[in-house]
Design an enzyme around this catalytic site. Structure first.
Site, PDB file in Angstrom:
ATOM      1  N   THR A   1       0.979  -1.358   0.102  1.00 60.09           N
ATOM      2  CA  THR A   1      -0.105   0.034   0.156  1.00 60.09           C
ATOM      3  C   THR A   1       0.866   1.167  -0.038  1.00 60.09           C
ATOM      4  O   THR A   1       0.315   2.338  -0.224  1.00 60.09           O
ATOM      5  CB  THR A   1      -1.105   0.030   1.189  1.00 60.09           C
ATOM      6  OG1 THR A   1      -1.509  -1.270   1.251  1.00 60.09           O
ATOM      7  CG2 THR A   1      -2.047   1.012   1.067  1.00 60.09           C
TER       8      THR A   1
ATOM      9  N   GLU B   1     -12.410   5.583  -9.226  1.00 59.63           N
ATOM     10  CA  GLU B   1     -12.467   3.953  -8.907  1.00 59.63           C
ATOM     11  C   GLU B   1     -13.262   3.730  -7.749  1.00 59.63           C
ATOM     12  O   GLU B   1     -14.214   2.651  -7.451  1.00 59.63           O
ATOM     13  CB  GLU B   1     -11.076   3.569  -9.017  1.00 59.63           C
ATOM     14  CG  GLU B   1     -10.709   2.118  -8.661  1.00 59.63           C
ATOM     15  CD  GLU B   1      -9.374   1.632  -8.661  1.00 59.63           C
ATOM     16  OE1 GLU B   1      -8.640   2.268  -7.824  1.00 59.63           O
ATOM     17  OE2 GLU B   1      -9.073   0.708  -9.527  1.00 59.63           O
TER      18      GLU B   1
HETATM   19  C1  LIG Z   1      -7.854  -9.743  -6.860  1.00 60.11           C
HETATM   20  C2  LIG Z   1      -7.012  -8.392  -6.756  1.00 60.11           C
HETATM   21  C3  LIG Z   1      -6.898  -7.574  -7.761  1.00 60.11           C
HETATM   22  C4  LIG Z   1      -6.300  -6.294  -7.715  1.00 60.11           C
HETATM   23  N1  LIG Z   1      -6.044  -5.324  -8.813  1.00 60.11           N
HETATM   24  C5  LIG Z   1      -4.837  -4.520  -8.838  1.00 60.11           C
HETATM   25  C6  LIG Z   1      -4.982  -3.661 -10.009  1.00 60.11           C
HETATM   26  O1  LIG Z   1      -5.484  -4.013 -11.299  1.00 60.11           O
HETATM   27  N2  LIG Z   1      -4.099  -2.738 -10.097  1.00 60.11           N
HETATM   28  C7  LIG Z   1      -3.202  -2.474  -8.907  1.00 60.11           C
HETATM   29  O2  LIG Z   1      -2.503  -1.728  -9.074  1.00 60.11           O
HETATM   30  N3  LIG Z   1      -3.406  -3.070  -7.883  1.00 60.11           N
HETATM   31  C8  LIG Z   1      -4.373  -4.185  -7.841  1.00 60.11           C
HETATM   32  N4  LIG Z   1      -4.722  -4.889  -6.755  1.00 60.11           N
HETATM   33  C9  LIG Z   1      -3.716  -4.748  -5.372  1.00 60.11           C
HETATM   34  C10 LIG Z   1      -4.508  -4.010  -4.241  1.00 60.11           C
HETATM   35  O3  LIG Z   1      -5.087  -2.501  -4.477  1.00 60.11           O
HETATM   36  C11 LIG Z   1      -3.696  -4.322  -2.895  1.00 60.11           C
HETATM   37  O4  LIG Z   1      -3.704  -5.627  -2.780  1.00 60.11           O
HETATM   38  C12 LIG Z   1      -4.289  -3.434  -1.717  1.00 60.11           C
HETATM   39  O5  LIG Z   1      -4.022  -2.028  -2.034  1.00 60.11           O
HETATM   40  C13 LIG Z   1      -3.568  -3.779  -0.451  1.00 60.11           C
HETATM   41  O6  LIG Z   1      -2.109  -3.883  -0.544  1.00 60.11           O
HETATM   42  P1  LIG Z   1      -1.139  -5.168  -0.390  1.00 60.11           P
HETATM   43  O7  LIG Z   1      -1.947  -6.304  -0.706  1.00 60.11           O
HETATM   44  O8  LIG Z   1       0.175  -4.880  -0.752  1.00 60.11           O
HETATM   45  O9  LIG Z   1      -1.415  -5.109   1.014  1.00 60.11           O
HETATM   46  P2  LIG Z   1      -0.195  -4.519   2.350  1.00 60.11           P
HETATM   47  O10 LIG Z   1      -0.261  -3.075   2.029  1.00 60.11           O
HETATM   48  O11 LIG Z   1       0.803  -5.493   2.423  1.00 60.11           O
HETATM   49  O12 LIG Z   1      -1.261  -4.401   3.503  1.00 60.11           O
HETATM   50  C14 LIG Z   1      -1.319  -5.744   4.376  1.00 60.11           C
HETATM   51  C15 LIG Z   1      -2.507  -5.464   5.333  1.00 60.11           C
HETATM   52  O13 LIG Z   1      -1.957  -4.694   6.340  1.00 60.11           O
HETATM   53  C16 LIG Z   1      -2.823  -3.645   6.515  1.00 60.11           C
HETATM   54  N5  LIG Z   1      -1.821  -2.427   6.823  1.00 60.11           N
HETATM   55  C17 LIG Z   1      -0.672  -2.049   5.883  1.00 60.11           C
HETATM   56  N6  LIG Z   1      -0.045  -1.045   6.422  1.00 60.11           N
HETATM   57  C18 LIG Z   1      -0.928  -0.636   7.408  1.00 60.11           C
HETATM   58  C19 LIG Z   1      -0.766   0.534   8.596  1.00 60.11           C
HETATM   59  N7  LIG Z   1       0.005   1.492   8.390  1.00 60.11           N
HETATM   60  N8  LIG Z   1      -1.743   0.537   9.241  1.00 60.11           N
HETATM   61  C20 LIG Z   1      -2.611  -0.239   9.502  1.00 60.11           C
HETATM   62  N9  LIG Z   1      -2.895  -1.411   8.695  1.00 60.11           N
HETATM   63  C21 LIG Z   1      -2.004  -1.378   7.690  1.00 60.11           C
HETATM   64  C22 LIG Z   1      -3.481  -3.207   5.254  1.00 60.11           C
HETATM   65  O14 LIG Z   1      -4.653  -2.634   5.601  1.00 60.11           O
HETATM   66  C23 LIG Z   1      -3.827  -4.917   4.952  1.00 60.11           C
HETATM   67  O15 LIG Z   1      -4.756  -5.402   5.513  1.00 60.11           O
HETATM   68  C24 LIG Z   1      -5.260  -6.098  -6.831  1.00 60.11           C
HETATM   69  C25 LIG Z   1      -5.371  -6.959  -5.625  1.00 60.11           C
HETATM   70  C26 LIG Z   1      -6.217  -8.257  -5.688  1.00 60.11           C
HETATM   71  C27 LIG Z   1      -6.212  -8.907  -4.512  1.00 60.11           C
END
Ligand SMILES: Cc1cc2nc3c(=O)[nH]c(=O)nc-3n(C[C@H](O)[C@H](O)[C@H](O)COP(=O)(O)OP(=O)(O)OC[C@H]3O[C@@H](n4cnc5c(N)ncnc54)[C@H](O)[C@@H]3O)c2cc1C
Length: 386
Positions: free
Chosen positions: A130, A244
């Site tokens: 993120t 979005e």
């Molecule tokens: C099926 C699918 C389709 C997708 N399609 C796209 C796409 O087309 N294009 C694209 O660019 N992305 C896409 N994504 C990515 C999606 O936007 C990310 O998975 C999402 O933003 C979360 O990022 P991450 O998976 O890296 O989680 P991370 O950032 O690793 O976070 C993991 C968990 O920790 C929590 N967390 C992290 N930091 C903190 C904090 N500081 N405080 C509290 N909680 C925290 C988060 O809320 C989350 O629950 C897709 C994801 C999926 C699963």
């Protein structure tokens, strides 16, 4: 508005009629095989439902976000999944709002007609998560080209798209004035890129979402494909995220309505202990609660869409709409599964598929915690924790 307070009744009616051609068994077969719903996306494209946000001068219908939200809500209410094509509606906003006149003239009419699919949006990376300013996919300038290297993860529909909006670094994070500076947006022509520096690897997930991993190894991209100014890409991407989030919130409202419709019908028909299960308040009340939560979330989505359409700041409202709608759809999904008892687990009822599909929206496109952090720090003036 019609007499029930629903916006764009003609749009809703038209979409409902079209998507009725794609009933449960169509989605069940695709889900089993993890296949893309090409016929469904083609039908929506040909009917013009995916180009509603493109101005008329570029061949779209020039409607606002509320109309686009109505389209996606009806798709989801009917048991279909707009995740296969929703990006075709809003990703073009990056070109429309930040592209040059030449880029708009070249791409928008062909996106509106469906000749070009702009379904892919490449931001997320495995090591950045993120924290988008930590992306490392890099575009190095070399004469009239950029040379792109790096990796993206979770990039949906990349195999079903002719173009992709890509966020990459053009200045390393530690050399940029601010972490959010030094990122740029490139428009990638997937037809030329695949096999010439871009490799796409599908990622199998718990839902049928055509998501992929992308590997860039010295991909050459013409400088003419830079959108806006070099180094300002993060701002352009943030702009598009409000649309979005609001549109995905509308999909959640559609999902919640689907679950409420199905659960109510089942509760009326299913007889156990000599009476309809819906006569029991233990069954009725969760359905009623789902309806209350969906209605409240729907008002939040309407509010965010209205602000967006009026050109007002709407970042907080778009986030709150996504949070409330995704929680309402998840509550409704759980309720519908419980109402259906064992049958909720059977593929033929579509509840288990939609249950899996609607869970995504608490994680993507932005996870709930990050929305709460936004509200805490931007609205409530609480200290930032990271
Ligand atoms: C099926 C699918 C389709 C997708 N399609 C796209 C796409 O087309 N294009 C694209 O660019 N992305 C896409 N994504 C990515 C999606 O936007 C990310 O998975 C999402 O933003 C979360 O990022 P991450 O998976 O890296 O989680 P991370 O950032 O690793 O976070 C993991 C968990 O920790 C929590 N967390 C992290 N930091 C903190 C904090 N500081 N405080 C509290 N909680 C925290 C988060 O809320 C989350 O629950 C897709 C994801 C999926 C699963």
């Amino acid at each position: 508005m019609d007499e029930t307070g629903q916006s764009f009744p003609e749009v809703r009616e038209g979409v409902r009629k079209l998507v009725a051609r794609f009933p449960g068994p169509y989605w069940q077969a695709l889900d089993r095989a993890r296949k893309y719903p090409t016929e469904f996306v083609t039908a929506l494209t040909e009917a013009g439902w995916l180009s509603v946000l493109i101005p008329e001068e570029y061949g779209g219908s020039g409607l606002g976000l509320t109309a686009a939200a109505a389209v996606l809500e009806e798709i989801h209410r009917s048991g279909c999944n707009g995740g296969a094509c929703h990006a075709q509606m809003y990703t073009m906003g990056t070109i429309l709002n930040h592209g040059s006149a030449a880029q708009k003239a070249e791409y928008l009419p062909r996106i509106a007609s469906g000749e070009l699919r702009l379904q892919a949006f490449g931001v997320t990376e495995p090591d950045a998560g993120t924290d988008t300013t930590r992306i490392t996919t890099f575009a190095r300038r070399d004469g009239d080209h950029y040379v792109v290297s790096g990796q993206k993860l979770w990039i949906s529909r990349a195999e079903h798209s002719d173009l992709m909006v890509l966020l990459c670094r053009t200045t390393p994070r530690d050399q940029a004035a601010r972490p959010s500076d030094g990122m740029s947006v490139l428009l990638i022509d997937m037809r030329q890129a695949v096999g010439n520096g871009l490799t796409i690897r599908p990622v199998r997930t718990m839902i049928n979402h055509a998501t992929t991993e992308l590997f860039f190894e010295d991909l050459k991209v013409p400088v003419a494909n830079l959108i806006g100014e070099e180094g300002r890409g993060f701002r352009y991407i943030l702009d598009g995220m409000n649309a979005e989030r609001i549109l995905i919130a509308a999909e959640c409202i559609g999902d919640a309505k689907f679950f409420i419709d199905r659960a109510s019908a089942y509760a009326r028909e299913r007889n156990v202990f000599g009476r309809a299960i819906g006569e029991n308040q233990g069954v009725q009340f969760p359905i009623a609660r789902a309806y209350v939560q969906m209605t409240a979330a729907s008002l939040m989505v309407d509010r965010a869409a209205a602000l967006f359409e009026a050109g007002q700041p709407c970042g907080t409202e778009a986030n709150m709409a996504k949070l409330t709608a995704s929680e309402a759809s998840w509550y409704a999904a759980d309720m519908a599964l419980q109402t259906h008892g064992g049958f909720g687990f059977a593929e033929a009822y579509d509840i288990e598929r939609k249950f899996r599909e609607t869970r995504l929206y608490q994680v993507a496109p932005i996870s709930t915690n990050l929305i709460l952090s936004h509200v805490a720090t931007h609205v409530l003036d609480l200290p930032k924790s990271f």
